[in-house]
Structure formats: structure tokens, C-alpha cells
Motif scaffolding. Structure first.
Motif, PDB file in Angstrom:
ATOM      1  N   UNK A 265       3.978   3.144  -6.008  1.00  0.00           N
ATOM      2  CA  UNK A 265       3.517   1.746  -6.079  1.00  0.00           C
ATOM      3  C   UNK A 265       2.232   1.626  -5.276  1.00  0.00           C
ATOM      4  N   UNK A 266       1.160   1.216  -5.949  1.00  0.00           N
ATOM      5  CA  UNK A 266      -0.151   1.162  -5.290  1.00  0.00           C
ATOM      6  C   UNK A 266      -0.630  -0.293  -5.231  1.00  0.00           C
ATOM      7  N   UNK A 267      -0.783  -0.825  -4.046  1.00  0.00           N
ATOM      8  CA  UNK A 267      -1.275  -2.200  -3.910  1.00  0.00           C
ATOM      9  C   UNK A 267      -0.336  -3.212  -4.521  1.00  0.00           C
ATOM     10  N   UNK A 288       0.138   0.888   0.630  1.00  0.00           N
ATOM     11  CA  UNK A 288      -0.248  -0.509   0.831  1.00  0.00           C
ATOM     12  C   UNK A 288      -0.983  -0.629   2.162  1.00  0.00           C
ATOM     13  N   UNK A 289      -1.982  -1.499   2.197  1.00  0.00           N
ATOM     14  CA  UNK A 289      -2.762  -1.695   3.424  1.00  0.00           C
ATOM     15  C   UNK A 289      -1.963  -2.442   4.489  1.00  0.00           C
ATOM     16  N   UNK A 290      -0.987  -3.237   4.007  1.00  0.00           N
ATOM     17  CA  UNK A 290      -0.232  -4.107   4.919  1.00  0.00           C
ATOM     18  C   UNK A 290       1.074  -3.420   5.349  1.00  0.00           C
ATOM     19  N   UNK A 291       1.176  -3.044   6.646  1.00  0.00           N
ATOM     20  CA  UNK A 291       2.398  -2.335   7.074  1.00  0.00           C
ATOM     21  C   UNK A 291       3.655  -3.179   6.946  1.00  0.00           C
ATOM     22  N   UNK A 304       0.593   3.724   4.767  1.00  0.00           N
ATOM     23  CA  UNK A 304      -0.169   2.523   5.100  1.00  0.00           C
ATOM     24  C   UNK A 304      -1.635   2.904   5.009  1.00  0.00           C
ATOM     25  N   UNK A 305      -2.312   2.350   4.030  1.00  0.00           N
ATOM     26  CA  UNK A 305      -3.723   2.709   3.857  1.00  0.00           C
ATOM     27  C   UNK A 305      -4.300   2.096   2.598  1.00  0.00           C
ATOM     28  N   UNK A 306      -5.588   2.358   2.426  1.00  0.00           N
ATOM     29  CA  UNK A 306      -6.311   1.819   1.269  1.00  0.00           C
ATOM     30  C   UNK A 306      -6.060   2.731   0.065  1.00  0.00           C
TER      31      UNK A 306
END
Ligand code: FAD
Length: 321
Positions: A265-267, A288-291, A304-306
Motif C-alpha cells: 500500500x503506497x500513500x 506512508x509518510x505519516x507514522x 515510514x517515508x516518501x
């Protein structure tokens, strides 16, 4: 108790869908040493009967008719009811697909029988066959037994493992001629949207994008990874609503329900309606950028990342394997 069990082989684009072979494996368990009979209905489908035998059916029956070239509720229920009348089975198994969801309740109604739909596993326990199916959008599972009458189930694709194909396995194939009458709907033509790559509902690997993908072009790194892993691309409704991709890719409560071996699952934030369509995947990876994103609660592995930085790195590494 030994039973005779019918399995409906589902044909798409001239081939049997994998769920047909998974249904044979389920039927073997239900038959408890009885007979498993594969059924293929359609137009010019007799060549497919042997495949059902190679995957474990004891014999196969084909029903061919010009009016069965495209699926219609009326036509296929008449065909299957004719086979049921001639075979008198004690069990019936078919896929919990668009076709099975339409046909199975109709047949159960005509036979005045029960039906357990969307079965994800079955086992023999304490002298009973116990069927497990998800409820409340996959948040809980119920276990059911059938106390009397026909053992009629539909199985969720990708959950019950099919048997190994045995190319030396043989069995009798026969054809049943049926009269198809009073069709209320006749499908003249099916115009399908061009779709790329692997079929989402049967894919073993799915790379899904959400609103975090940000644009139609943003799906490019997902497509690249899907290609390397031999998987399909899916999406959240957020991404579909934003017009980044087609609604045919939507996964979730109002989209497709998928159970691949690997779901990336990306973004995607992990809204409850999205989880309803994918939380039973065997391994879930979330980027996902949001932990604090909800998707991490169901993920086996979280990054956790872009996604635009992480995906190319993953693709590069997988290319090396
Ligand atoms: P968002 O919730 O906006 O999440 C985007 C995520 O991307 C965020 O977590 C953000 O941190 C992350 N992100 C942003 N940029 C990056 C980046 N560069 N790298 C990594 N991460 C990034 N939804 C479905 O999916 N399927 C359904 O079938 C469905 N049915 C519904 C039925 C009903 C009746 C209703 C009311 C809603 C339904 N929804 C469904 C919608 C659902 O409630 C959510 O609105 C939707 O799933 C949100 O999509 P999203 O996660 O892509 O978007």
C-alpha cells in the motif's frame, strides 16, 4: 460421509479461471472420498473439461449452447440446474466471483437449499465440515456447519490452495445437451476497457496507490514495481475519486476484495472502507509518510517515508533477484 460434489469451472477469455481449480480442492475435502465432478458451461468449451480433471476432478461434464457464450443469470442457471438434475449431487462449489455471487444464490433459491458464501477456509473438525467466512467487512470471522441437505458454498479466490496439476491424470468427460429457453436478457456484445497486465482479483502481488500518489503520472513507479514482481496495480477510492486512475482498480468495501500473497500500500491512509478490501492479504507492506497512518495497524512491514523515494529503491533491489 462420502458425497458427490459438483464444481463449476469458470471460463474467462477461453480459459478456466484459477478459482475453478481452488474450488476443486475445496470439493475434494467436502466429498470426503466421494466423487468430484467438474462442470463447464459455455459456447465451445469442451476443450476445457480435461483441465478440471488434471487439477483433481474425477470426471467432467460440459454443457455447450450458443446462448451460453456470454454469462446471463437465466441461461447459466438453466444449464447448471439441468446438470444438477442429471447428477443429483450432495455438494456444489463455485467461486465467489461476480458470476458466482449472481448464480449461486439463484440456484440455492431454486433448489430451496442453504448456501455458505465467500468461504475462505474449510476443515474437518469433530466429525463436521467447518466453513470459515469473513463478516463485518473482514473485521471478524464466523465458522459455520451445515446440519442437513446440500453442501453448497462459494469460495473467495486466492484463499484455498489448488492441488498440483497432474498432467497424467485422466477421467471421463461427457456432454449434456440442454434446452435454454425464455432468456429475458441476451448479451449481444461485451466492450471491455483495455486493461494492462495481471487481473487484479487473481493477482498474487498487488501494488496499490492512494491519494499520496498525487497524480496519474505518480502511478508510474507503482507500475514499474508491479511489472518487476509480476503483479497488478490497484488503488484506493481516494486515488480513483481524484481521477488518478480508473475505478476498475478500486479496492475496498465498494471496490474489489483482494487477498494476494503480497499487498504493498503506497500513500494510502488505511480508512476502514479500504481495509475491508485488502486486510486479509497474506503479507501487507505499507509505505506512508505519516507514522500515525492507520494502514500501519494492519501492516506486517511498515516503511515510514516518501513513496517516490522508497519505490524506486525497492524496484532496483527486486530487479537484482
Ligand atoms: P487519504 O486518506 O487522503 O490518504 C493519503 C495518504 O497518503 C496519507 O496517509 C498520507 O500520509 C500519505 N502520503 C501522502 N504523500 C505521500 C508520499 N509522498 N509518500 C508516502 N505517503 C504519502 N475507500 C477505498 O479505498 N475503497 C473503498 O471501497 C471505499 N468505499 C467507501 C465507501 C463509503 C460508503 C465511504 C463513505 C467511503 C469509502 N471509501 C473507500 C473512502 C475512504 O473512506 C477513504 O476516504 C479513502 O480510502 C482514502 O483514500 P486514501 O487513503 O488514498 O487517501
Amino acid at each position: 460421509m462420502a458425497r458427490k460434489v459438483l464444481v463449476l469451472g469458470e471460463v474467462r477469455d477461453g480459459s478456466l479461471r484459477n478459482v475453478s481449480f481452488e474450488a476443486i480442492a475445496a470439493a475434494k475435502t467436502i466429498s470426503e472420498g466421494g466423487e468430484v465432478v467438474g462442470v463447464v458451461a459455455g459456447k465451445e468449451v469442451s476443450g476445457l473439461a480435461e483441465a478440471l480433471i488434471r487439477y483433481g476432478a474425477d470426471r467432467a461434464v460440459t454443457v455447450e449452447h450458443d446462448d451460453l457464450g456470454q454469462y446471463t443469470s437465466d441461461g447459466f442457471s438453466q444449464a447448471l440446474l439441468a446438470v444438477i438434475e442429471s447428477e443429483s449431487p450432495e455438494g456444489i462449489v463455485m467461486g465467489h466471483t461476480a458470476l458466482g455471487k449472481d448464480l449461486a444464490p439463484r440456484i440455492a433459491g431454486k433448489l430451496n437449499s442453504g448456501l455458505i458464501s465467500d468461504v475462505t477456509s474449510l476443515e474437518e473438525a469433530g466429525g463436521n465440515l467447518v466453513f470459515t467466512r469473513p463478516i463485518y467487512s473482514g473485521k471478524a470471522f464466523e465458522k459455520k456447519i451445515i446440519t442437513e441437505g446440500l453442501v453448497f458454498i462459494t469460495i473467495r479466490p486466492n484463499n484455498i490452495e489448488s492441488l498440483q496439476q497432474d498432467s497424467g491424470r485422466t477421467g471421463e468427460t461427457s456432454s449434456l445437451s440442454v434446452e435454454i429457453k425464455n432468456l429475458r436478457t441476451i448479451i449481444k456484445d461485451v466492450v471491455r476497457k483495455a486493461s494492462e497486465g495481471v487481473d487484479l482479483s487473481e493477482a498474487k502481488v498487488i501494488i496499490a496507490g492512494g491519494r499520496g500518489v498525487k497524480s496519474e503520472e505518480g502511478f508510474a513507479p507503482l507500475k514499474e514495481l508491479a511489472e518487476v514482481l509480476g503483479g497488478a496495480v490497484g488503488a484506493s477510492r481516494g486515488a480513483c475519486d481524484a481521477d488518478y486512475c480508473d475505478y476498475s482498480l478500486q479496492i475496498g468495501q465498494t471496490g474489489k476484495v483482494v487477498t494476494p500473497d503480497l499487498y504493498i500500500a503506497c500513500g494510502i491512509s488505511g480508512a476502514i472502507q479500504h481495509l475491508a478490501g485488502m486486510s486479509n492479504s497474506k503479507v501487507i507492506v505499507a509505505i506512508n509518510k505519516d507514522p500515525e497512518a492507520n494502514i500501519f495497524k494492519v501492516a506486517d512491514y511498515g516503511i515510514v517515508g516518501d513513496l517516490f523515494e522508497v519505490l524506486p529503491l525497492l524496484t532496483e533491489e527486486f530487479k537484482k533477484l
